[in-house]
Scaffold this motif. Structure first.
Motif, PDB file in Angstrom:
ATOM      1  N   VAL A   1       0.976  -1.270   0.045  1.00 18.24           N
ATOM      2  CA  VAL A   1       0.144   0.138  -0.087  1.00 18.24           C
ATOM      3  C   VAL A   1       0.988   1.270  -0.086  1.00 18.24           C
ATOM      4  O   VAL A   1       0.486   2.150  -0.874  1.00 18.24           O
ATOM      5  N   ALA A   2       1.919   1.323   0.863  1.00 19.51           N
ATOM      6  CA  ALA A   2       2.871   2.289   0.729  1.00 19.51           C
ATOM      7  C   ALA A   2       3.609   2.524  -0.600  1.00 19.51           C
ATOM      8  O   ALA A   2       3.660   3.770  -0.850  1.00 19.51           O
ATOM      9  N   ARG A   3       3.877   1.540  -0.980  1.00 18.12           N
ATOM     10  CA  ARG A   3       4.507   1.599  -2.468  1.00 18.12           C
ATOM     11  C   ARG A   3       3.437   2.204  -3.584  1.00 18.12           C
ATOM     12  O   ARG A   3       4.228   3.081  -4.325  1.00 18.12           O
ATOM     13  N   GLN A   4       2.435   1.970  -3.421  1.00 15.87           N
ATOM     14  CA  GLN A   4       1.259   2.127  -4.386  1.00 15.87           C
ATOM     15  C   GLN A   4       1.343   3.698  -4.280  1.00 15.87           C
ATOM     16  O   GLN A   4       1.176   4.459  -5.219  1.00 15.87           O
ATOM     17  N   GLU A   5       1.103   4.354  -2.854  1.00 12.90           N
ATOM     18  CA  GLU A   5       1.106   5.811  -2.725  1.00 12.90           C
ATOM     19  C   GLU A   5       2.316   6.405  -3.193  1.00 12.90           C
ATOM     20  O   GLU A   5       2.011   7.365  -3.860  1.00 12.90           O
ATOM     21  N   ALA A   6       3.300   5.949  -2.737  1.00 17.13           N
ATOM     22  CA  ALA A   6       4.594   6.787  -3.350  1.00 17.13           C
ATOM     23  C   ALA A   6       4.611   6.707  -4.943  1.00 17.13           C
ATOM     24  O   ALA A   6       5.020   7.504  -5.404  1.00 17.13           O
TER      25      ALA A   6
ATOM     26  N   ALA B   1      -6.081   3.174   2.726  1.00 16.29           N
ATOM     27  CA  ALA B   1      -5.567   1.651   3.125  1.00 16.29           C
ATOM     28  C   ALA B   1      -4.388   1.771   4.172  1.00 16.29           C
ATOM     29  O   ALA B   1      -4.333   0.913   5.125  1.00 16.29           O
ATOM     30  N   ARG B   2      -3.641   2.692   4.082  1.00 20.65           N
ATOM     31  CA  ARG B   2      -2.526   2.716   4.965  1.00 20.65           C
ATOM     32  C   ARG B   2      -3.037   3.018   6.332  1.00 20.65           C
ATOM     33  O   ARG B   2      -2.365   2.620   7.219  1.00 20.65           O
ATOM     34  N   GLY B   3      -3.928   3.935   6.384  1.00 19.56           N
ATOM     35  CA  GLY B   3      -4.273   4.292   7.757  1.00 19.56           C
ATOM     36  C   GLY B   3      -4.962   3.200   8.368  1.00 19.56           C
ATOM     37  O   GLY B   3      -4.859   2.776   9.537  1.00 19.56           O
ATOM     38  N   GLN B   4      -5.647   2.262   7.508  1.00 20.03           N
ATOM     39  CA  GLN B   4      -6.253   1.140   8.068  1.00 20.03           C
ATOM     40  C   GLN B   4      -5.499  -0.037   8.588  1.00 20.03           C
ATOM     41  O   GLN B   4      -5.747  -0.793   9.270  1.00 20.03           O
TER      42      GLN B   4
END
Length: 254
Positions: free
Chosen positions: A74-79, A170-173
């Motif tokens: 999820v973090a990779r997708q956001e970045a 999604a990262r927050g969850q």
């Protein structure tokens, strides 16, 4: 405190406690005691309990590892979405391009310095980060393309903002502990039972037996630490959780 220091102290403490109990227990054993008299049923029960606890440990490690992998994705997708926004605005006028890139850098800097570093264990995302993403969204959507070439880049930019917003949610969850408290209770009790059962086999103070007892207790401590470490994907860890952002935006660490 460093995770490696915590691990070292936990393993050393487990070894020290077990070896201390062995020494104290050995002084209370009569001189005519025969360790070969241990009933076969005790050896069988000790083996079965050890196997069952090993299965539970394996499932727990697999569970937290899977949750950690999903959180990192999820973090990779956001970045990656932020990186795409920064690159796709190349076709825009210089003033607009610089404003959008500045908003991207501000958001990434805040995510790395605040949400991943200082507030990771408090919930993952913050209202300040939401406001920065909303500012970036307005910078992207409020611009009216001047020609068809810019128009072709407009919708993909809007889509990337949506991808970043979805990944942020999604990262927050995914932030916080993933292992329920009742599972931790079972893991700790299981560890105490598994280590305690080695004394039912009438362990002696020979070097070989003490070494095995120490290594066994240290292994249990290491596996529990591993589960604890992976349990909060963004709150702690032996690896850098913000690596997807710092790899794509090295300027935020300068």
């Amino acid at each position: 405190m460093s995770e490696w220091l915590v691990l070292t102290l936990a393993m050393a403490a487990a070894c020290a406690v077990v070896l201390a109990i062995v020494v104290i227990n050995h002084r209370r054993i009569p001189a005519d005691d025969d360790p070969s008299e241990t009933p076969d049923v005790i050896e069988y029960m000790t083996m079965m309990i050890g196997v069952i606890y090993a299965i539970v440990l394996g499932l727990a490690i697999a569970g937290v590892w899977e949750a950690r992998g999903a959180a990192q994705e999820v973090a990779r997708q956001e970045a990656q979405a932020m990186h795409e926004i920064s690159e796709r605005v190349e076709v825009y006028p210089a003033a607009v391009r610089d404003r959008i890139r500045a908003d991207v850098d501000a958001y990434v800097t805040y995510v790395v310095d605040e949400e991943f570093t200082r507030r990771a264990e408090q919930g993952g995302t913050t209202p300040e980060g939401d406001a920065l993403l909303q500012k970036l969204r307005r910078s992207v959507t409020d611009y009216e393309p001047a020609d068809d070439f810019e128009g072709q880049a407009y919708q993909p930019l809007v889509d990337q903002v949506m991808v970043a917003d979805d990944a942020r949610g999604a990262r927050g969850q995914s932030a916080g502990d993933t292992m329920p408290g009742v599972v931790w209770f079972g893991l700790v009790i299981g560890a105490l039972v598994s280590v305690g059962l080695i004394f039912t086999l009438q362990i002696r103070r020979t070097g070989r037996e003490l070494l095995l007892a120490g290594l066994y207790s240290a292994l249990i401590a290491f596996l529990l630490f591993l589960i604890w470490d992976f349990d909060a994907p963004y709150g702690r860890g032996l690896a850098d959780s913000a690596a997807p952002f710092t790899d794509l935006f090295p300027q935020v660490t300068d």
